[in-house]
Design a protein around this motif. Structure first.
Motif, short mmCIF file in Angstrom:
data_model
loop_
_atom_site.label_atom_id
_atom_site.label_comp_id
_atom_site.label_asym_id
_atom_site.label_seq_id
_atom_site.Cartn_x
_atom_site.Cartn_y
_atom_site.Cartn_z
N TRP A 16 0.83 -1.21 0.00
CA TRP A 16 0.00 0.00 0.00
C TRP A 16 0.86 1.25 0.00
O TRP A 16 0.55 2.23 -0.67
CB TRP A 16 -0.90 0.03 1.23
N LEU A 49 -12.20 -4.70 1.65
CA LEU A 49 -11.56 -4.10 0.48
C LEU A 49 -12.42 -4.27 -0.77
O LEU A 49 -12.54 -3.36 -1.59
CB LEU A 49 -10.17 -4.67 0.27
N GLU A 82 -8.82 1.54 -2.84
CA GLU A 82 -7.67 1.33 -3.73
C GLU A 82 -7.63 2.34 -4.86
O GLU A 82 -6.55 2.76 -5.29
CB GLU A 82 -7.68 -0.10 -4.28
N LEU A 135 -5.36 5.00 -2.03
CA LEU A 135 -4.01 4.46 -2.16
C LEU A 135 -3.07 5.33 -3.00
O LEU A 135 -1.92 5.53 -2.61
CB LEU A 135 -4.03 3.03 -2.68
#
Length: 191
Positions: free
Chosen positions: A63, A168, A175, A179
């Motif tokens: 990450w 997730l 994401e 991220l």
């Protein structure tokens, strides 16, 4: 800093409550620029004595887009738990951090981290401890408000445990949106 870290690593405050015994795990330096605050060491970390030395750590480093050498460089990255010792487990999940740990050690340790430019609050226990009344009703609410928290120098993240795979999948924005910003922020801080 070295005497304080030695004192933390020698702590036996919670020994009667720790099924595997105390083994405080912490990484910090007065020059650390990134502070990672997590829950507490898991069983594998308890065995190795190295923070995030497990699959959660592999995911977290992914990450952050940093390698193990950078991650374990205390001059750049401090890693502190809400509990410094493995609290044990029940029904296949780790127990919460011991309640004595953070109030005993954080007030002495965190003020010495004067070079920290970004703090990552990983998981609900770190978010409760660091964000207090500013956190949301749930971990998802707190992480979704990441822009607000980042403006105050704290970026809340879910725990990188494989157990959070379902979270997730339900939250693809993590994401897609968070991220890339996380990686940019970490790269800037560690330059």
């Amino acid at each position: 800093m070295a005497p304080l870290l030695a004192e933390i690593r020698a702590c036996r405050l919670c020994a009667p409550y720790l099924p595997d015994g105390p083994r405080p795990v912490v990484q910090a330096s007065t020059s650390s620029r990134l502070l990672i605050v997590g829950q507490a060491p898991g069983r594998k970390v308890h065995a190795s004595g190295i923070p995030f030395d497990d699959v959660s750590g592999d995911r977290l480093r992914g990450w952050l887009a940093i390698d193990r050498t950078t991650f374990y460089d205390a001059e750049r990255v401090a890693i502190v738990g809400m509990g410094f010792c493995f609290p044990g487990s029940s029904r296949g999940a780790d127990l919460p951090p011991r309640p004595e740990c953070a109030p005993t050690w954080h007030p002495r340790l965190l003020p010495r981290l004067k070079q920290v430019q970004l703090t990552l609050a990983i998981g609900q226990y770190a978010q409760a401890g660091l964000l207090r009344e500013r956190r949301g009703r749930s971990l998802t609410d707190t992480v979704q408000a990441w822009r607000t928290h980042l403006a105050n120098g704290v970026l809340p993240l879910p725990h990188p445990s494989p157990r959070n795979q379902a979270w997730l999948k339900r939250n693809p924005w993590f994401e897609q949106e968070l991220l890339p910003v996380l990686r940019d922020e970490v790269a800037q801080v560690l330059r």
